[in-house]
Design an enzyme around this catalytic site. Structure first.
Site, PDB file in Angstrom:
ATOM      1  N   SER A  77       0.846  -1.200   0.000  1.00  0.00           N
ATOM      2  CA  SER A  77       0.000   0.000   0.000  1.00  0.00           C
ATOM      3  C   SER A  77       0.878   1.245   0.000  1.00  0.00           C
ATOM      4  CB  SER A  77      -0.897  -0.001   1.240  1.00  0.00           C
ATOM      5  OG  SER A  77      -0.116   0.317   2.376  1.00  0.00           O
ATOM      6  N   LYS A  78       0.215   2.365  -0.210  1.00  0.00           N
ATOM      7  CA  LYS A  78       0.920   3.642  -0.206  1.00  0.00           C
ATOM      8  C   LYS A  78       1.595   3.871   1.146  1.00  0.00           C
ATOM      9  CE  LYS A  78      -0.329   8.512  -0.424  1.00  0.00           C
ATOM     10  NZ  LYS A  78       0.932   8.952   0.127  1.00  0.00           N
ATOM     11  N   ARG A  79       0.925   3.399   2.194  1.00  0.00           N
ATOM     12  CA  ARG A  79       1.485   3.589   3.536  1.00  0.00           C
ATOM     13  C   ARG A  79       2.854   2.911   3.696  1.00  0.00           C
ATOM     14  NH1 ARG A  79      -2.880   1.560   6.635  1.00  0.00           N
ATOM     15  NH2 ARG A  79      -4.041   1.978   4.753  1.00  0.00           N
ATOM     16  N   GLY A 134       5.048   2.596   1.394  1.00  0.00           N
ATOM     17  CA  GLY A 134       6.016   3.468   0.747  1.00  0.00           C
ATOM     18  C   GLY A 134       6.384   4.625   1.663  1.00  0.00           C
TER      19      GLY A 134
END
Ligand code: GLU
Length: 506
Positions: free
Chosen positions: A262-264, A266
Site C-alpha cells: 500500500s501507499k502507507r 512506501g
C-alpha cells in the site's frame, strides 16, 4: 485455421494516481502482446462517476510515455474500436442490458438503499441472490404493469444479473489453471444503474472486451473473484465462443511479505508506490513518484518485470526487447511477489552503470545547476561522471560524490584531521607542493609516476602523504583515485588547495 491476432487491454479506472501494481499489470500485457505481434489497447473505465478524479487519465498517459510503453489504441490516439472511454460508450451498452432483460438473464430491481440496509440487518450475511430475490422489490416479484408504472414515475432502478444457483462455473486461468466455483455463492450483481444511465464495471468490461476483440484478459488477482461472473455474462450474451482467455497476476506484497503493498508502506519505508509524483488537488498531499525520485524508466521496467515473473535463469538485466522475447504468462507465479524496493535501487544502480558517461552527465546537469554550477556536457564532466558513478544508486547522489571537483573544500573533516594530520604533515605537503609545481605534464599518469618516485627516493610512507593530500583536495577521506582528481581540477587548483590546507591545518 486463421490465426487470431492477439489483442490485450489495460483498463484502469481514473480514480487517482496509478499504483505501481497497475503499472506492472500494464507491462505484462505489453510484453505478452508484443511477443505475439499483437495490439495493446488503453481503455479508460470511468463508469463510476463518483470516484472519478480529474487529471487521472492524463497521469496514466504521462506515466506510460515516461516508461516508454506505448499503446496501439486509446482515448488519446484513437483506433478502430473506439471510443476508448466508457463514459463515451453509453449508447452502446443499453442494447446489451435490453438483451439480458428480454432473455430473462437479468431483472429490474427497485430496492432503495434503505430497504437493502433493512434486509442486511434482518438477515445475517444477506446476499441478493436466488435465496432472497423473491422477497425483494423487483421485476420478478412485481407485475409487468407495476414495473412499467414505477419506471414511468421516474423511480430509480438497477438491473441485476440473474444467477442460476447450483451450477459449476469454470474459469480457465493461464496462471492458475482451472478454477471452479459453485454459482450458489455468487450474488446477483448490479449491471446497470438508471441513476447515471451507465452500466457497472462488470457489464461494461465484458461488452467492451467483446466488441474490442480482446483475446487475453491479463489483470491483477483482485479481479479473480469477479471472473466467474464474467464467464456467466459471456454465456448469457452468447459470446462464449470468443471469450478471452484469462490470466490473473499475483499481488504485489509489502516488503515484509505480509499483505498487499500500500501507499502507507512506501511512506513508512521511504519508496514511491506511484510512477510519477501525484499532487492531490483536494487534500494538497504530494505523493512521490519513481520519476521524481530519480529512477531511470528502464530500471523501473526491469524491476517490475521480475516481480511475479521468473525467467527460469539467473539473468536479471533485461532490455525491453529481451523482456518481450523471454516473457511468458506460464512462468508467472501464483503466489504474491514481495515488493523488494531495495532491489529497485539495485536495478537503478545497474542501469546507471550501463548508460554512457555522456547520458549520465546530461542527467546530472540539472543537479549541478541546483548547486549553482553552470557547466555543459564536456570531456571534463563526462570524466567526473565516469569516475564516481559506480558509487551511486541515483543520479542526484553524484553531487555528494563529486562536489569537490567543482568547489574547493571550505572545511576539513574533523575525524580525518585527527587521524591523519601529523606533526610533519605541513612540511611534507610543502615539499609535495614543490614537486607538483615543477611539473609541466599534469596528466594523472605522469603526476602519479613523479610523485611516487619522489616518495620512494625520500623513503616517505606512501599512505601518510596520500591521506593528507586527499584531505587537502577533497576535505575528507573519500573520492576516486587521487591523481584522477588532480588531473581534472588541474595544476593551479591543486596547488591552491594544498596551500590552503597547509595554512589552515598546519
Ligand atoms: N477497471 C478495472 C480496474 O480498475 C479493470 C479490471 C480488469 O482489467 O478487468 O482495474
Amino acid at each position: 485455421m486463421k490465426q487470431e491476432k492477439t489483442r490485450v487491454r489495460f483498463a484502469p479506472s481514473p480514480t487517482g494516481p496509478l499504483h505501481i501494481g497497475g503499472v506492472r499489470t500494464a507491462l505484462y500485457n505489453y510484453l505478452f502482446t508484443k511477443q505475439h505481434q499483437g495490439d495493446f489497447v488503453l481503455r479508460i473505465e470511468d463508469t463510476d462517476s463518483q470516484r472519478f478524479v480529474p487529471g487521472a487519465e492524463e497521469y496514466i498517459i504521462n506515466a506510460f510515455s515516461w516508461l516508454g510503453i506505448s499503446f496501439d489504441e486509446g482515448p488519446h490516439q484513437g483506433g478502430n474500436f473506439g471510443p476508448y472511454r466508457q463514459s463515451e460508450r453509453r449508447s452502446i451498452y443499453r442494447q446489451y442490458v435490453e438483451q439480458l432483460l428480454n432473455e430473462k438473464s437479468a431483472y429490474i430491481a427497485f430496492d432503495t438503499p434503505e430497504q437493502l440496509e433493512a434486509k442486511r440487518n434482518e438477515i445475517p450475511n444477506f446476499q441478493y441472490d436466488a435465496s432472497t430475490r423473491m422477497s425483494m422489490t423487483n421485476s420478478l416479484t412485481l407485475s409487468k404493469e407495476k414495473v412499467q408504472e414505477m419506471i414511468d414515475a421516474g423511480k430509480q432502478y438497477v438491473v441485476r444479473i440473474k444467477i442460476e444457483p447450483g451450477q459449476t462455473v469454470v474459469v480457465n486461468d493461464i496462471i492458475r489453471g482451472k478454477v471452479s466455483v459453485d454459482s450458489s455463492i455468487l450474488d446477483d450483481k448490479v449491471l446497470y444503474k438508471s441513476s447515471d444511465r451507465l452500466p457497472t464495471y462488470h457489464l461494461a468490461n465484458i461488452v467492451d472486451d467483446h466488441l474490442m476483440e480482446i483475446t487475453h484478459v491479463i489483470r491483477g488477482e483482485e479481479w479473480l473473484p469477479s471472473a466467474p461472473l464474467h464467464v456467466i455474462l459471456y454465456k448469457y450474451l452468447g459470446w462464449e465462443e470468443t471469450m478471452p482467455r484469462f490470466a490473473h497476476l499475483p499481488l504485489l506484497l509489502k516488503p515484509e511479505g505480509n499483505g498487499k503493498l500500500s501507499k502507507r508502506d512506501g511512506d513508512r519505508l521511504g519508496f514511491p508506490v506511484f510512477p510519477l509524483q501525484w499532487n492531490d488537488s483536494k487534500t494538497g498531499d504530494i505523493s512521490s513518484g519513481y520519476r521524481e525520485s530519480g529512477y531511470l524508466p528502464e530500471a523501473v521496467i526491469n524491476f517490475l518485470a521480475l516481480l511475479g515473473w521468473n525467467p527460469g535463469t539467473e539473468k536479471e538485466i533485461f532490455s525491453i526487447q529481451e523482456l518481450i522475447d523471454a516473457f511468458s504468462l506460464e512462468k508467472c507465479s501464483k503466489s504474491g511477489a514481495k515488493f523488494d524496493y531495495k532491489k529497485g535501487e539495485w536495478f537503478n544502480h545497474q542501469y546507471i552503470q550501463l548508460k554512457s558517461d555522456k547520458e549520465i552527465a546530461e542527467l546530472f546537469l540539472p543537479v549541478l545547476k541546483e548547486n549553482n554550477i553552470e557547466t555543459s556536457v564536456d570531456e571534463k564532466l563526462m570524466k567526473i561522471v565516469g569516475l564516481v558513478k559506480e558509487r551511486v544508486n541515483f543520479v542526484k547522489e553524484l553531487w555528494e560524490q563529486s562536489s569537490f571537483f567543482f568547489v574547493a573544500p571550505t572545511s576539513y573533516d574533523e575525524k580525518t584531521v585527527k587521524k591523519r594530520w601529523k606533526e610533519d604533515s605541513s612540511e611534507k605537503l610543502n615539499r609535495l607542493y614543490a614537486v607538483l609545481e615543477s611539473l609541466t605534464d599534469f596528466s594523472a599518469e605522469n603526476t602519479e609516476t613523479i610523485v611516487k618516485l619522489w616518495m620512494e627516493q625520500n623513503e616517505y610512507h606512501l599512505g601518510n602523504i596520500m591521506n593528507v593530500f586527499r584531505l587537502a583536495l577533497v576535505g575528507e577521506a573519500k573520492g576516486p583515485h587521487i591523481f584522477d582528481i588532480t588531473e581534472i581540477i588541474g595544476k593551479e587548483e591543486t596547488l591552491k588547495r594544498l596551500k590552503k590546507a597547509i595554512s589552515v591545518l598546519g
